[in-house]
Design a protein around this motif. Structure first.
Motif, mmCIF file in Angstrom:
data_model
loop_
_atom_site.group_PDB
_atom_site.id
_atom_site.type_symbol
_atom_site.label_atom_id
_atom_site.label_comp_id
_atom_site.label_asym_id
_atom_site.label_seq_id
_atom_site.Cartn_x
_atom_site.Cartn_y
_atom_site.Cartn_z
ATOM 1 N N SER A 37 0.827 -1.210 0.000
ATOM 2 C CA SER A 37 0.000 0.000 0.000
ATOM 3 C C SER A 37 0.860 1.259 0.000
ATOM 4 O O SER A 37 0.336 2.369 0.119
ATOM 5 C CB SER A 37 -0.928 0.000 1.229
ATOM 6 N N GLY A 38 2.185 1.079 -0.120
ATOM 7 C CA GLY A 38 3.097 2.208 -0.210
ATOM 8 C C GLY A 38 3.706 2.655 1.101
ATOM 9 O O GLY A 38 4.325 3.721 1.165
ATOM 10 N N HIS A 39 3.586 1.852 2.157
ATOM 11 C CA HIS A 39 4.101 2.236 3.475
ATOM 12 C C HIS A 39 5.141 1.214 3.926
ATOM 13 O O HIS A 39 4.800 0.104 4.343
ATOM 14 C CB HIS A 39 2.964 2.305 4.490
ATOM 15 N N THR A 40 6.407 1.590 3.848
ATOM 16 C CA THR A 40 7.486 0.672 4.202
ATOM 17 C C THR A 40 8.283 1.122 5.414
ATOM 18 O O THR A 40 8.958 0.301 6.042
ATOM 19 C CB THR A 40 8.452 0.496 3.017
ATOM 20 N N ARG A 41 8.255 2.398 5.739
ATOM 21 C CA ARG A 41 9.010 2.869 6.898
ATOM 22 C C ARG A 41 8.476 4.245 7.306
ATOM 23 O O ARG A 41 7.690 4.855 6.580
ATOM 24 C CB ARG A 41 10.504 2.970 6.580
ATOM 25 N N GLY A 42 8.888 4.686 8.487
ATOM 26 C CA GLY A 42 8.511 6.015 8.938
ATOM 27 C C GLY A 42 7.330 6.005 9.895
ATOM 28 O O GLY A 42 6.745 4.962 10.213
ATOM 29 N N ALA A 43 6.958 7.197 10.333
ATOM 30 C CA ALA A 43 5.934 7.349 11.367
ATOM 31 C C ALA A 43 4.566 6.882 10.903
ATOM 32 O O ALA A 43 3.809 6.288 11.686
ATOM 33 C CB ALA A 43 5.871 8.813 11.808
ATOM 34 N N ILE A 44 4.202 7.131 9.642
ATOM 35 C CA ILE A 44 2.902 6.687 9.151
ATOM 36 C C ILE A 44 2.828 5.161 9.161
ATOM 37 O O ILE A 44 1.839 4.572 9.621
ATOM 38 C CB ILE A 44 2.627 7.235 7.743
ATOM 39 N N THR A 45 3.890 4.519 8.674
ATOM 40 C CA THR A 45 3.922 3.056 8.664
ATOM 41 C C THR A 45 3.816 2.507 10.076
ATOM 42 O O THR A 45 3.049 1.558 10.335
ATOM 43 C CB THR A 45 5.220 2.565 7.999
ATOM 44 N N ALA A 46 4.560 3.078 10.999
ATOM 45 C CA ALA A 46 4.527 2.615 12.386
ATOM 46 C C ALA A 46 3.135 2.790 12.997
ATOM 47 O O ALA A 46 2.635 1.909 13.706
ATOM 48 C CB ALA A 46 5.572 3.360 13.207
ATOM 49 N N ALA A 47 2.508 3.934 12.721
ATOM 50 C CA ALA A 47 1.168 4.189 13.270
ATOM 51 C C ALA A 47 0.142 3.230 12.684
ATOM 52 O O ALA A 47 -0.731 2.720 13.407
ATOM 53 C CB ALA A 47 0.773 5.636 12.996
ATOM 54 N N LEU A 48 0.213 2.976 11.379
ATOM 55 C CA LEU A 48 -0.707 2.034 10.747
ATOM 56 C C LEU A 48 -0.514 0.624 11.304
ATOM 57 O O LEU A 48 -1.488 -0.090 11.577
ATOM 58 C CB LEU A 48 -0.494 2.025 9.233
ATOM 59 N N ASN A 49 0.738 0.222 11.467
ATOM 60 C CA ASN A 49 1.046 -1.102 11.996
ATOM 61 C C ASN A 49 0.465 -1.276 13.402
ATOM 62 O O ASN A 49 -0.202 -2.288 13.702
ATOM 63 C CB ASN A 49 2.558 -1.293 12.009
ATOM 64 N N GLU A 50 0.684 -0.294 14.252
ATOM 65 C CA GLU A 50 0.168 -0.364 15.619
ATOM 66 C C GLU A 50 -1.364 -0.353 15.631
ATOM 67 O O GLU A 50 -2.002 -1.109 16.377
ATOM 68 C CB GLU A 50 0.711 0.804 16.440
ATOM 69 N N PHE A 51 -1.951 0.493 14.797
ATOM 70 C CA PHE A 51 -3.410 0.615 14.713
ATOM 71 C C PHE A 51 -4.051 -0.725 14.361
ATOM 72 O O PHE A 51 -5.023 -1.158 14.996
ATOM 73 C CB PHE A 51 -3.738 1.676 13.659
ATOM 74 N N LEU A 52 -3.490 -1.423 13.379
ATOM 75 C CA LEU A 52 -4.069 -2.691 12.926
ATOM 76 C C LEU A 52 -3.812 -3.825 13.913
ATOM 77 O O LEU A 52 -4.717 -4.603 14.234
ATOM 78 C CB LEU A 52 -3.511 -3.055 11.549
ATOM 79 N N LEU A 53 -2.599 -3.939 14.416
ATOM 80 C CA LEU A 53 -2.268 -5.066 15.274
ATOM 81 C C LEU A 53 -2.930 -4.990 16.642
ATOM 82 O O LEU A 53 -3.017 -6.006 17.354
ATOM 83 C CB LEU A 53 -0.750 -5.189 15.419
ATOM 84 N N ASN A 54 -3.414 -3.839 17.010
ATOM 85 C CA ASN A 54 -4.128 -3.701 18.283
ATOM 86 C C ASN A 54 -5.613 -4.030 18.169
ATOM 87 O O ASN A 54 -6.335 -3.994 19.173
ATOM 88 C CB ASN A 54 -3.956 -2.286 18.845
ATOM 89 N N MET A 55 -6.076 -4.339 16.973
ATOM 90 C CA MET A 55 -7.482 -4.687 16.771
ATOM 91 C C MET A 55 -7.698 -6.187 16.941
ATOM 92 O O MET A 55 -6.796 -6.984 16.675
ATOM 93 C CB MET A 55 -7.923 -4.329 15.340
ATOM 94 N N PRO A 56 -8.912 -6.615 17.328
ATOM 95 C CA PRO A 56 -9.266 -8.029 17.192
ATOM 96 C C PRO A 56 -9.120 -8.455 15.734
ATOM 97 O O PRO A 56 -9.358 -7.650 14.808
ATOM 98 C CB PRO A 56 -10.729 -8.071 17.641
ATOM 99 N N THR A 57 -8.743 -9.694 15.512
ATOM 100 C CA THR A 57 -8.353 -10.123 14.169
ATOM 101 C C THR A 57 -9.446 -9.923 13.132
ATOM 102 O O THR A 57 -9.182 -9.447 12.019
ATOM 103 C CB THR A 57 -7.917 -11.594 14.193
ATOM 104 N N ASP A 58 -10.695 -10.289 13.447
ATOM 105 C CA ASP A 58 -11.742 -10.157 12.443
ATOM 106 C C ASP A 58 -11.979 -8.697 12.081
ATOM 107 O O ASP A 58 -12.213 -8.357 10.906
ATOM 108 C CB ASP A 58 -13.025 -10.822 12.890
ATOM 109 N N LEU A 59 -11.878 -7.808 13.059
ATOM 110 C CA LEU A 59 -12.024 -6.378 12.780
ATOM 111 C C LEU A 59 -10.834 -5.848 11.997
ATOM 112 O O LEU A 59 -10.989 -4.976 11.136
ATOM 113 C CB LEU A 59 -12.198 -5.597 14.080
ATOM 114 N N MET A 60 -9.647 -6.379 12.284
ATOM 115 C CA MET A 60 -8.459 -5.968 11.538
ATOM 116 C C MET A 60 -8.579 -6.333 10.062
ATOM 117 O O MET A 60 -8.278 -5.534 9.171
ATOM 118 C CB MET A 60 -7.211 -6.626 12.132
#
Length: 411
Positions: free
Chosen positions: A96-119
């Motif tokens: 999706s175009g996000h490999t490093r940096g603050a946006i990538t880190a924020a997206l990664n944290e946002f998704l992994l903190n969700m229940p799997t089906d919601l993620m």
């Protein structure tokens, strides 16, 4: 365990099929985003879901086991060790175009903190910029396209499960799709095949994977019988990819003939199954707009060569005769979309009048809106099961596009 994949025809009784129920991804975009996301209109989600549920029920009522892509993906990620989930999110973000940096880190944290089906649902539905606080470090990057609302684009085409992969014989292609809007979709198939207990550890052959150069999509891949596959040379599938698939199938000894059929490279005729489908042993639907004045179309017949890397290729234009020869039938009934009337045929092909899903020999599922083509099928002895289509059809795909068969009974 036995291999769950068994597709040796287009018309054998449908036993197992994978669908994707439309969800927020089909309404999470604006008219300004339609071209980017390959849509011509925005479906009304509640009616689209109602129509899709009816479609799924018709398949169940006729003996098919209906699986849902979103549920299979969630089952994999819930059942695997955490690093599988982490790697999947990393790959989705990278594509999706996000490999490093603050946006990538924020997206990664946002998704992994969700229940799997919601993620899984959120990845498919898209992530708006307004959903994340990425901090001052990302202001420069966000300003590159400050008016665009998404960090992760929605995937509204997902309910067309036919295209990211195609189950052929006892294996499948996991497809390198043509446009950026759809490329990520085959990541879901790849994950399911590698890790879901239904498929994992069974040495399932992948005839062509998503990392190979050259585009191909499942709407162009038709399995005519246990030795013949037809693949469209189209807007979405290249000749190079067809050759790759043919070599893999021939090397495995499962099929001995591949037909490469050249169709117009346009949005309206994006895949072979939008203009040509098989509805019985000796009956096909065909959109007359792909044929010349003599009823001809460029077709290449591929057979195995002297070694596994060679192909013997013959060029023909008389598709009807080619089909009679390779299918070993004396007669062939080519049923023209809209009865061949140029106005009706054009309108009904646009609404997927040619995109029939055959669920048993001579039994098809079609959109109810294509009443002229449906009546013609009935007159030719085909049993037609109509499903509602006011909203589903806005995505430019019909019942075949919305279904990914995994197993069919032998003929």
């Amino acid at each position: 365990m036995t291999n769950p994949i068994h597709i040796f025809s287009e018309i054998g009784n449908l036993q197992t099929v994978m669908l994707k129920r439309p969800a927020d991804e089909v309404q999470n975009f604006t008219p300004q985003m339609m071209q980017r996301l390959l849509f011509d209109d925005i479906p009304y989600l509640p009616i689209a879901q109602k129509e899709h549920d009816q479609f799924a029920q018709v398949l169940r009522d006729n003996g098919a086991n209906v699986l849902y892509l979103e549920e299979l993906v969630a089952e994999v990620l819930n059942g695997q060790r955490p690093e599988v989930k982490q790697q999947f999110v990393k790959t989705i973000l990278a594509e999706s175009g996000h490999t490093r940096g603050a946006i990538t880190a924020a997206l990664n944290e946002f998704l992994l903190n969700m229940p799997t089906d919601l993620m899984v649902a959120k990845i498919m539905a898209g992530i708006r910029k307004s959903e994340l606080d990425v901090g001052a470090w990302s202001l420069v990057r966000a300003a590159e396209d400050e008016d665009y609302p998404y960090y992760l684009d929605p995937m509204p085409n997902l309910y067309f499960t036919r295209d990211p992969s195609a189950f052929i014989g006892s294996g499948l292609t996991i497809n390198n799709m043509t446009f950026a809007a759809r490329k990520r979709e085959s990541l879901f198939t790849e994950l399911v095949i590698n890790y879901h207990p239904m498929f994992a550890g069974q040495n399932i052959p992948v005839w062509r994977d998503r990392n190979q150069i050259g585009r191909i999509e499942g709407g162009d891949e038709l399995i005519l019988n246990d030795h013949v596959v037809a693949i469209g040379i189209s807007e979405r599938t290249s000749a190079e990819a067809i050759e790759d698939v043919a070599r893999s199938l021939f090397a495995a000894g499962q099929f001995d003939t591949v037909l490469a059929i050249s169709i117009p490279k346009t949005h309206a005729t994006m895949h072979l199954d939008t203009v040509f489908t098989m509805v019985n042993h000796d009956q096909f639907t065909v959109y007359p707009g792909i044929l010349d004045a003599k009823g001809d179309i460029d077709t290449w017949i591929m057979h195995p060569g002297d070694d596994q890397h060679d192909l013997r290729v013959t060029h023909r234009t008389d598709l009807k005769n080619v089909l009679k020869e390779v299918l070993n039938v004396s007669e062939l009934d080519m049923i023209q979309t809209g009865g061949g009337d140029p106005i009706i045929a054009g309108r009904e092909q646009w609404n997927d009048g040619s995109n029939t899903l055959t669920i048993a020999p001579g039994v098809v599922v079609t959109y109810d809106r294509n009443f002229v083509s449906n009546q013609l099928l009935i007159e030719h002895g085909i049993k037609v099961l109509e499903v509602a289509s006011s909203e589903l059809s806005r995505g430019r795909g019909g019942p075949r596009c919305m279904s990914c068969p995994i197993a069919r009974a032998d003929l």
